[in-house]
Design a protein around this motif. Structure first.
Motif, mmCIF file in Angstrom:
data_model
loop_
_atom_site.group_PDB
_atom_site.id
_atom_site.type_symbol
_atom_site.label_atom_id
_atom_site.label_comp_id
_atom_site.label_asym_id
_atom_site.label_seq_id
_atom_site.Cartn_x
_atom_site.Cartn_y
_atom_site.Cartn_z
ATOM 1 N N VAL A 27 -65.855 -25.507 15.722
ATOM 2 C CA VAL A 27 -64.522 -25.321 16.304
ATOM 3 C C VAL A 27 -63.535 -24.873 15.227
ATOM 4 O O VAL A 27 -62.728 -23.966 15.445
ATOM 5 N N VAL A 28 -63.619 -25.500 14.049
ATOM 6 C CA VAL A 28 -62.733 -25.120 12.945
ATOM 7 C C VAL A 28 -62.954 -23.649 12.580
ATOM 8 O O VAL A 28 -62.002 -22.895 12.355
ATOM 9 N N VAL A 29 -64.239 -23.247 12.538
ATOM 10 C CA VAL A 29 -64.563 -21.856 12.200
ATOM 11 C C VAL A 29 -63.974 -20.896 13.232
ATOM 12 O O VAL A 29 -63.465 -19.817 12.905
ATOM 13 N N MET A 30 -64.028 -21.294 14.515
ATOM 14 C CA MET A 30 -63.643 -20.393 15.600
ATOM 15 C C MET A 30 -62.137 -20.336 15.846
ATOM 16 O O MET A 30 -61.654 -19.439 16.539
ATOM 17 N N VAL A 31 -61.406 -21.312 15.298
ATOM 18 C CA VAL A 31 -59.968 -21.386 15.590
ATOM 19 C C VAL A 31 -59.247 -20.103 15.232
ATOM 20 O O VAL A 31 -58.410 -19.604 15.981
ATOM 21 N N ARG A 32 -59.557 -19.531 14.085
ATOM 22 C CA ARG A 32 -58.886 -18.306 13.642
ATOM 23 C C ARG A 32 -59.279 -17.096 14.491
ATOM 24 O O ARG A 32 -58.564 -16.115 14.565
ATOM 25 N N VAL A 33 -60.458 -17.151 15.110
ATOM 26 C CA VAL A 33 -60.959 -15.988 15.850
ATOM 27 C C VAL A 33 -60.413 -15.948 17.272
ATOM 28 O O VAL A 33 -59.869 -14.924 17.702
ATOM 29 N N VAL A 34 -60.545 -17.031 18.017
ATOM 30 C CA VAL A 34 -60.099 -17.026 19.413
ATOM 31 C C VAL A 34 -59.100 -18.135 19.719
ATOM 32 O O VAL A 34 -58.583 -18.197 20.835
ATOM 33 N N GLY A 35 -58.844 -19.044 18.766
ATOM 34 C CA GLY A 35 -57.888 -20.118 19.021
ATOM 35 C C GLY A 35 -58.529 -21.305 19.710
ATOM 36 O O GLY A 35 -59.594 -21.205 20.302
ATOM 37 N N ILE A 36 -57.840 -22.473 19.634
ATOM 38 C CA ILE A 36 -58.434 -23.702 20.163
ATOM 39 C C ILE A 36 -58.477 -23.711 21.685
ATOM 40 O O ILE A 36 -59.295 -24.405 22.279
ATOM 41 N N VAL A 37 -57.601 -22.943 22.345
ATOM 42 C CA VAL A 37 -57.590 -22.939 23.812
ATOM 43 C C VAL A 37 -58.835 -22.255 24.372
ATOM 44 O O VAL A 37 -59.388 -22.657 25.386
ATOM 45 N N MET A 38 -59.307 -21.213 23.683
ATOM 46 C CA MET A 38 -60.407 -20.416 24.227
ATOM 47 C C MET A 38 -61.707 -20.558 23.449
ATOM 48 O O MET A 38 -62.661 -19.829 23.699
ATOM 49 N N VAL A 39 -61.742 -21.502 22.508
ATOM 50 C CA VAL A 39 -62.922 -21.616 21.665
ATOM 51 C C VAL A 39 -64.164 -21.960 22.477
ATOM 52 O O VAL A 39 -65.278 -21.525 22.171
ATOM 53 N N ILE A 40 -63.982 -22.714 23.553
ATOM 54 C CA ILE A 40 -65.126 -23.139 24.354
ATOM 55 C C ILE A 40 -65.848 -21.952 24.983
ATOM 56 O O ILE A 40 -67.074 -21.960 25.147
ATOM 57 N N ALA A 41 -65.089 -20.882 25.317
ATOM 58 C CA ALA A 41 -65.707 -19.706 25.948
ATOM 59 C C ALA A 41 -66.652 -18.999 24.981
ATOM 60 O O ALA A 41 -67.799 -18.688 25.333
ATOM 61 N N LEU A 42 -66.190 -18.756 23.760
ATOM 62 C CA LEU A 42 -67.045 -18.045 22.806
ATOM 63 C C LEU A 42 -68.158 -18.936 22.278
ATOM 64 O O LEU A 42 -69.171 -18.450 21.771
ATOM 65 N N LEU A 43 -67.985 -20.247 22.423
ATOM 66 C CA LEU A 43 -69.034 -21.169 21.997
ATOM 67 C C LEU A 43 -70.170 -21.243 23.028
ATOM 68 O O LEU A 43 -71.298 -21.577 22.691
ATOM 69 N N THR A 44 -69.864 -20.940 24.282
ATOM 70 C CA THR A 44 -70.877 -21.097 25.337
ATOM 71 C C THR A 44 -71.372 -19.775 25.938
ATOM 72 O O THR A 44 -72.554 -19.671 26.270
ATOM 73 N N VAL A 45 -70.485 -18.790 26.087
ATOM 74 C CA VAL A 45 -70.878 -17.555 26.795
ATOM 75 C C VAL A 45 -72.017 -16.794 26.101
ATOM 76 O O VAL A 45 -73.011 -16.445 26.754
ATOM 77 N N PRO A 46 -71.935 -16.498 24.787
ATOM 78 C CA PRO A 46 -73.056 -15.773 24.157
ATOM 79 C C PRO A 46 -74.384 -16.532 24.285
ATOM 80 O O PRO A 46 -75.430 -15.913 24.558
ATOM 81 N N ALA A 47 -74.334 -17.854 24.100
ATOM 82 C CA ALA A 47 -75.568 -18.639 24.208
ATOM 83 C C ALA A 47 -76.076 -18.663 25.647
ATOM 84 O O ALA A 47 -77.293 -18.637 25.880
ATOM 85 N N ALA A 48 -75.152 -18.718 26.618
ATOM 86 C CA ALA A 48 -75.574 -18.733 28.027
ATOM 87 C C ALA A 48 -76.264 -17.419 28.398
ATOM 88 O O ALA A 48 -77.255 -17.416 29.137
#
Length: 273
Positions: A186-207
């Motif tokens: 989550v810390v890594v992703m904060v700068r890329v998509v922000g904390i509001v949308m981090v869950i999407a980029l964390l799950t969509v590619p893997a899904a």
């Protein structure tokens, strides 16, 4: 045109941030999808807002504040749900609300003008400084190294936690370790998509990757590649059309996800005829 874009230092930093975040996203996102704990990831991400407030209040880089806050949230949610038998959604909701509240209070107590939080809530990959790139790289090293050393145990609890415990794997310990790895991602992703949308980029590619792989390592590799493609394409589109970078990356990823689902529906219908 691509050559011209890459002459800008901020675009070079953005592409490097996309590459580094894709590694963590692909590896940890695969565990999140297999274990179906996307909601916990969202809870940890939003609790991290308290870390942003702590960083501003102390006058240090907000990412330094997010790390301890995210780790504390991961351990707190895990221990409350596993040891205190608090329902998982209750533990997540409690930490989610507390983290946001602490962040708002600490930012309000920070002297001077209120800082611009937009880049942390919704991401702005175009403004990633070199210091943050080094931090993301170090976190990537920690995440990849930990997964490599504990791959058998993490794999066991991801697919069947109860069977792993019966087989002698300290399931609670590795479950908490997995949540801590999610927190670092989550810390890594904060700068890329922000904390509001981090869950999407964390799950969509893997899904998406799950549809085209038969093993977890293959799923991780495909998810990493997809995350890099989505981030790069979203970054280019946001630059060309002057759009918010984080939101554009998420829209690219979710559009690809929907297209894959529609294609699978047509393929199943064709196979059933």
């Amino acid at each position: 045109m691509l050559h011209d874009i890459l002459t800008y230092e901020f675009m070079q930093n953005a592409l490097l941030a996309a590459l580094l975040s894709s590694v963590a996203c692909g590896i940890i996102g695969s565990f999140v999808v297999v274990k179906k704990i996307g909601f916990i990831s969202g809870g940890i991400a939003h609790t991290a807002f308290g870390g942003i407030g702590l960083g501003y209040w102390l006058g240090v880089n907000p990412l330094l504040g997010i790390i301890p806050f995210s780790l504390a949230a991961a351990l707190g949610i895990g221990l409350l749900s596993k040891k205190a038998k608090v329902p998982e959604d209750t533990a997540i909701g409690t930490f989610w609300a507390a983290g946001m509240a602490i962040g708002v209070i600490l930012i309000g107590l920070t002297p001077g003008y209120a800082p611009n939080l937009f880049s942390y809530l919704f991401g702005n990959i175009l403004t990633v400084p070199s210091f943050d790139l080094w931090m993301i790289f170090l976190l990537d090293v920690v995440i990849v190294g930990t997964v490599f050393l504990c791959q058998k145990e993490l794999l066991a609890i991801a697919f069947d936690e109860e069977y792993a415990a019966v087989s002698g794997v300290p399931a609670l310990l590795f479950y908490l370790l997995l949540l801590c790895l999610i927190a670092l991602t989550v810390v890594v992703m904060v700068r890329v998509v922000g904390i509001v949308m981090v869950i999407a980029l964390l799950t969509v590619p893997a899904a998406i990757a799950r549809n085209f792989s038969r093993s977890l390592p293959a799923m991780m590799a495909i998810a990493t590649l997809l995350s890099l493609v989505f981030s790069t394409l979203g970054l280019m589109l946001s630059y060309l059309f002057n759009l918010a970078s984080g939101a554009t990356i998420i829209l690219v990823a979710t559009t690809a996800f929907m297209l894959v689902q529609v294609a699978q529906i047509f393929m199943r219908s064709a196979a059933a005829r």
